[in-house]
Write a protein that holds these residues in place. Structure first.
Motif, PDB file in Angstrom:
ATOM      1  N   TRP A 137       0.822  -1.204   0.000  1.00  0.00           N
ATOM      2  CA  TRP A 137       0.000   0.000   0.000  1.00  0.00           C
ATOM      3  C   TRP A 137       0.862   1.263   0.000  1.00  0.00           C
ATOM      4  O   TRP A 137       0.440   2.307  -0.510  1.00  0.00           O
ATOM      5  CB  TRP A 137      -0.960  -0.008   1.186  1.00  0.00           C
ATOM      6  CG  TRP A 137      -2.037  -1.020   0.979  1.00  0.00           C
ATOM      7  CD1 TRP A 137      -2.193  -2.209   1.623  1.00  0.00           C
ATOM      8  CD2 TRP A 137      -3.093  -0.943   0.005  1.00  0.00           C
ATOM      9  NE1 TRP A 137      -3.288  -2.885   1.106  1.00  0.00           N
ATOM     10  CE2 TRP A 137      -3.860  -2.127   0.124  1.00  0.00           C
ATOM     11  CE3 TRP A 137      -3.473  -0.001  -0.950  1.00  0.00           C
ATOM     12  CZ2 TRP A 137      -4.968  -2.392  -0.669  1.00  0.00           C
ATOM     13  CZ3 TRP A 137      -4.578  -0.246  -1.742  1.00  0.00           C
ATOM     14  CH2 TRP A 137      -5.311  -1.431  -1.610  1.00  0.00           C
ATOM     15  N   ALA A 138       2.070   1.164   0.507  1.00  0.00           N
ATOM     16  CA  ALA A 138       2.990   2.309   0.398  1.00  0.00           C
ATOM     17  C   ALA A 138       3.276   2.589  -1.073  1.00  0.00           C
ATOM     18  O   ALA A 138       3.355   3.756  -1.493  1.00  0.00           O
ATOM     19  CB  ALA A 138       4.279   2.023   1.157  1.00  0.00           C
ATOM     20  N   ASP A 139       3.403   1.542  -1.872  1.00  0.00           N
ATOM     21  CA  ASP A 139       3.604   1.726  -3.310  1.00  0.00           C
ATOM     22  C   ASP A 139       2.372   2.337  -3.973  1.00  0.00           C
ATOM     23  O   ASP A 139       2.492   3.097  -4.939  1.00  0.00           O
ATOM     24  CB  ASP A 139       3.930   0.388  -3.977  1.00  0.00           C
ATOM     25  CG  ASP A 139       5.309  -0.142  -3.616  1.00  0.00           C
ATOM     26  OD1 ASP A 139       6.127   0.643  -3.094  1.00  0.00           O
ATOM     27  OD2 ASP A 139       5.564  -1.334  -3.857  1.00  0.00           O
ATOM     28  N   PHE A 140       1.189   1.984  -3.476  1.00  0.00           N
ATOM     29  CA  PHE A 140      -0.041   2.578  -4.004  1.00  0.00           C
ATOM     30  C   PHE A 140      -0.008   4.091  -3.860  1.00  0.00           C
ATOM     31  O   PHE A 140      -0.487   4.824  -4.721  1.00  0.00           O
ATOM     32  CB  PHE A 140      -1.241   1.990  -3.261  1.00  0.00           C
ATOM     33  CG  PHE A 140      -2.579   2.422  -3.794  1.00  0.00           C
ATOM     34  CD1 PHE A 140      -3.224   1.703  -4.788  1.00  0.00           C
ATOM     35  CD2 PHE A 140      -3.228   3.542  -3.283  1.00  0.00           C
ATOM     36  CE1 PHE A 140      -4.470   2.089  -5.271  1.00  0.00           C
ATOM     37  CE2 PHE A 140      -4.469   3.943  -3.748  1.00  0.00           C
ATOM     38  CZ  PHE A 140      -5.088   3.206  -4.751  1.00  0.00           C
ATOM     39  N   TRP A 141       0.582   4.566  -2.760  1.00  0.00           N
ATOM     40  CA  TRP A 141       0.699   6.009  -2.518  1.00  0.00           C
ATOM     41  C   TRP A 141       1.907   6.622  -3.245  1.00  0.00           C
ATOM     42  O   TRP A 141       2.022   7.841  -3.292  1.00  0.00           O
ATOM     43  CB  TRP A 141       0.821   6.270  -1.023  1.00  0.00           C
ATOM     44  CG  TRP A 141      -0.455   6.699  -0.362  1.00  0.00           C
ATOM     45  CD1 TRP A 141      -0.786   7.965   0.023  1.00  0.00           C
ATOM     46  CD2 TRP A 141      -1.578   5.883   0.013  1.00  0.00           C
ATOM     47  NE1 TRP A 141      -2.032   7.980   0.601  1.00  0.00           N
ATOM     48  CE2 TRP A 141      -2.546   6.716   0.612  1.00  0.00           C
ATOM     49  CE3 TRP A 141      -1.861   4.520  -0.109  1.00  0.00           C
ATOM     50  CZ2 TRP A 141      -3.762   6.236   1.099  1.00  0.00           C
ATOM     51  CZ3 TRP A 141      -3.077   4.041   0.364  1.00  0.00           C
ATOM     52  CH2 TRP A 141      -3.999   4.889   0.954  1.00  0.00           C
ATOM     53  N   ASN A 142       2.753   5.813  -3.827  1.00  0.00           N
ATOM     54  CA  ASN A 142       3.980   6.295  -4.470  1.00  0.00           C
ATOM     55  C   ASN A 142       3.692   6.621  -5.936  1.00  0.00           C
ATOM     56  O   ASN A 142       3.841   5.786  -6.829  1.00  0.00           O
ATOM     57  CB  ASN A 142       5.079   5.236  -4.359  1.00  0.00           C
ATOM     58  CG  ASN A 142       6.431   5.751  -4.810  1.00  0.00           C
ATOM     59  OD1 ASN A 142       6.536   6.727  -5.561  1.00  0.00           O
ATOM     60  ND2 ASN A 142       7.489   5.079  -4.378  1.00  0.00           N
ATOM     61  N   ILE A 143       3.268   7.848  -6.166  1.00  0.00           N
ATOM     62  CA  ILE A 143       2.871   8.270  -7.509  1.00  0.00           C
ATOM     63  C   ILE A 143       4.062   8.319  -8.461  1.00  0.00           C
ATOM     64  O   ILE A 143       3.937   8.006  -9.650  1.00  0.00           O
ATOM     65  CB  ILE A 143       2.200   9.665  -7.447  1.00  0.00           C
ATOM     66  CG1 ILE A 143       0.997   9.633  -6.504  1.00  0.00           C
ATOM     67  CG2 ILE A 143       1.793  10.140  -8.829  1.00  0.00           C
ATOM     68  CD1 ILE A 143      -0.090   8.693  -6.929  1.00  0.00           C
ATOM     69  N   LYS A 144       5.221   8.681  -7.949  1.00  0.00           N
ATOM     70  CA  LYS A 144       6.396   8.845  -8.804  1.00  0.00           C
ATOM     71  C   LYS A 144       6.852   7.520  -9.397  1.00  0.00           C
ATOM     72  O   LYS A 144       7.069   7.415 -10.610  1.00  0.00           O
ATOM     73  CB  LYS A 144       7.531   9.490  -8.011  1.00  0.00           C
ATOM     74  CG  LYS A 144       8.783   9.763  -8.843  1.00  0.00           C
ATOM     75  CD  LYS A 144       9.849  10.478  -8.016  1.00  0.00           C
ATOM     76  CE  LYS A 144      11.099  10.747  -8.859  1.00  0.00           C
ATOM     77  NZ  LYS A 144      12.154  11.458  -8.063  1.00  0.00           N
ATOM     78  N   GLU A 145       7.000   6.508  -8.565  1.00  0.00           N
ATOM     79  CA  GLU A 145       7.511   5.230  -9.052  1.00  0.00           C
ATOM     80  C   GLU A 145       6.435   4.372  -9.694  1.00  0.00           C
ATOM     81  O   GLU A 145       6.739   3.514 -10.534  1.00  0.00           O
ATOM     82  CB  GLU A 145       8.181   4.464  -7.910  1.00  0.00           C
ATOM     83  CG  GLU A 145       9.472   5.114  -7.423  1.00  0.00           C
ATOM     84  CD  GLU A 145      10.213   4.220  -6.451  1.00  0.00           C
ATOM     85  OE1 GLU A 145      10.124   2.984  -6.584  1.00  0.00           O
ATOM     86  OE2 GLU A 145      10.879   4.761  -5.552  1.00  0.00           O
ATOM     87  N   PHE A 146       5.185   4.581  -9.312  1.00  0.00           N
ATOM     88  CA  PHE A 146       4.082   3.786  -9.855  1.00  0.00           C
ATOM     89  C   PHE A 146       2.974   4.724 -10.329  1.00  0.00           C
ATOM     90  O   PHE A 146       1.917   4.832  -9.708  1.00  0.00           O
ATOM     91  CB  PHE A 146       3.569   2.802  -8.797  1.00  0.00           C
ATOM     92  CG  PHE A 146       4.625   1.855  -8.303  1.00  0.00           C
ATOM     93  CD1 PHE A 146       4.970   0.732  -9.038  1.00  0.00           C
ATOM     94  CD2 PHE A 146       5.303   2.113  -7.117  1.00  0.00           C
ATOM     95  CE1 PHE A 146       5.956  -0.136  -8.606  1.00  0.00           C
ATOM     96  CE2 PHE A 146       6.288   1.260  -6.671  1.00  0.00           C
ATOM     97  CZ  PHE A 146       6.624   0.133  -7.422  1.00  0.00           C
ATOM     98  N   PRO A 147       3.226   5.417 -11.437  1.00  0.00           N
ATOM     99  CA  PRO A 147       2.247   6.386 -11.928  1.00  0.00           C
ATOM    100  C   PRO A 147       1.015   5.690 -12.513  1.00  0.00           C
ATOM    101  O   PRO A 147       1.058   4.512 -12.863  1.00  0.00           O
ATOM    102  CB  PRO A 147       3.023   7.133 -13.007  1.00  0.00           C
ATOM    103  CG  PRO A 147       4.029   6.137 -13.497  1.00  0.00           C
ATOM    104  CD  PRO A 147       4.411   5.320 -12.304  1.00  0.00           C
TER     105      PRO A 147
END
Length: 381
Positions: free
Chosen positions: A173-183
């Motif tokens: 879920w941290a990746d879900f919030w990571n717009i830069k790495e997972f646009p």
């Protein structure tokens, strides 16, 4: 928990039928667990009928083919299907009228009406003496209540489109919030207050063991975290089929969504990936209505559907696994990584605290009502 919403939630509440039914026929591989005939003849044989309320559509079609018809063949008891998106209002009405037309229903553990009916003594004690040894050992005690048995658990989890992330997708879920790495465009459930709050807390660094109870300070923290992702949620999905279809249409790159719907799509060859880390679980219970016309047969149906082979048939028929862990040896190998009772997946999930959820606050509201009020206010802001 995105699949589970409080009765307080309004207007366009999620339909459990819409969440469940499309999974069922898609999952119905040519598989019927073989009944243990001797056991069925000894303890479960009978006559007459049992009236079972489920969700209709492909859910009941799969259930009839893979569970109800084998039950009738093994026991001599016919199954009469009735359907309702949400059984609780009709159960309450029958109780108030003093006339019960159903014997069995599936009731949502997150709905206040389930707790109200349970506290009012509306459900019969379950006769566990009818269960075989494999069921008693396979269904954990936490799923075997005095007056109800876990029918299935569903998970709301992170699902993403592999086409959007050819070099590897989000893993948390941290990746879900990571717009830069997972646009890419995101999705969250419009009525899924609990799930979204849980996911936000996980993304903000709270350990899964510390999520519950959802105290006011945690809700404050979760809503602050949700403020960060809100501009990137291009559509708030309102029914269980939406997030998966929007992934298929490439309108989402990643979203929260129900495991059964994602599973069905993956088994059809859709390039989606389910992320089990910190998936939010919710429970749905088989209950036997006190005063129903065929209570003895209802007990036999509950005993039958919880046998390991039939639990596997239920999972195949619906896409949502019952609690009997012994069913794993009856399921196709390719299905095991996709279901929430697989021990590897289950160890990563978050279970709710139902006792806290329905507890009263100092102001007289339940925690459920309070959180739904806060969620609706945040959504409107």
């Amino acid at each position: 928990m995105s699949e589970q919403v409080s009765r307080k939630l309004p207007r366009r509440r999620l339909s459990r039928r819409s969440v469940l039914q499309s999974s069922a026929v898609l999952l119905s591989a040519p598989f019927v667990a073989k009944a243990t005939a001797a056991f069925g003849e000894e303890k479960l044989a009978g006559s007459g009928q049992v009236v079972v309320c489920t969700y209709g559509g492909s859910f009941v079609e799969g259930l009839r083919k893979y569970v109800s018809d084998p039950f009738t063949k093994a026991t001599g008891i016919s199954v009469v299907d009735v359907t309702a998106d949400n059984a609780e209002p009709q159960m309450k009405a029958m109780r108030e009228a003093g006339r019960f037309d159903w014997d069995i229903a599936i009731s949502n553990g997150f709905f206040p009406a389930y707790a109200e009916l349970q506290q009012a003594g509306a459900f019969m004690p379950i006769d566990y003496s009818l269960w075989d040894d494999e069921a008693l050992k396979g269904v954990p005690e936490s799923a075997r209540h005095a007056d109800g048995v876990l029918a299935y658990q569903n998970a709301t989890l992170l699902v993403y489109d592999e086409r959007a992330f050819p070099k590897g997708g989000p893993k948390s879920w941290a990746d879900f919030w990571n717009i830069k790495e997972f646009p890419g465009p995101r999705g969250l459930g419009v009525y899924s207050s609990v799930g979204s709050l849980v996911f936000a807390l996980i993304a903000d660094g709270v350990a899964r063991k510390d999520i519950w109870p959802l105290t006011d300070d945690k809700v404050d923290r979760a809503l602050k975290k949700l403020d960060q992702i809100k501009p990137y949620v291009t559509k708030w999905w309102a029914a269980g089929g939406e997030p998966i279809q929007l992934l298929i249409n490439r309108e989402y790159a990643l979203t929260s969504g129900p495991d059964g719907r994602a599973l069905a799509a993956i088994r059809k060859g859709v390039p989606l990936r389910m992320v089990w880390d910190d998936a939010a679980l919710a429970d749905n219970y088989w209950v036997i209505l006190k005063g129903g016309p065929n209570s003895a047969n209802a007990q036999k149906f509950i005993a039958y559907v919880n046998r390991a082979g039939m639990a596997a048939a239920f999972t195949q028929a619906t896409g949502y696994p019952g609690p009997n862990i012994n069913q794993l040896k009856y399921l196709p190998a390719e299905l095991l990584p996709l279901i929430n009772i697989n021990p590897d997946n289950a160890a990563k999930t978050i279970r709710p605290d139902y006792g806290w959820w329905f507890a009263k606050r100092a102001d007289g509201k339940t925690n459920a009502d309070h959180i739904q009020d806060r969620w609706l206010a945040w959504r409107a802001g």
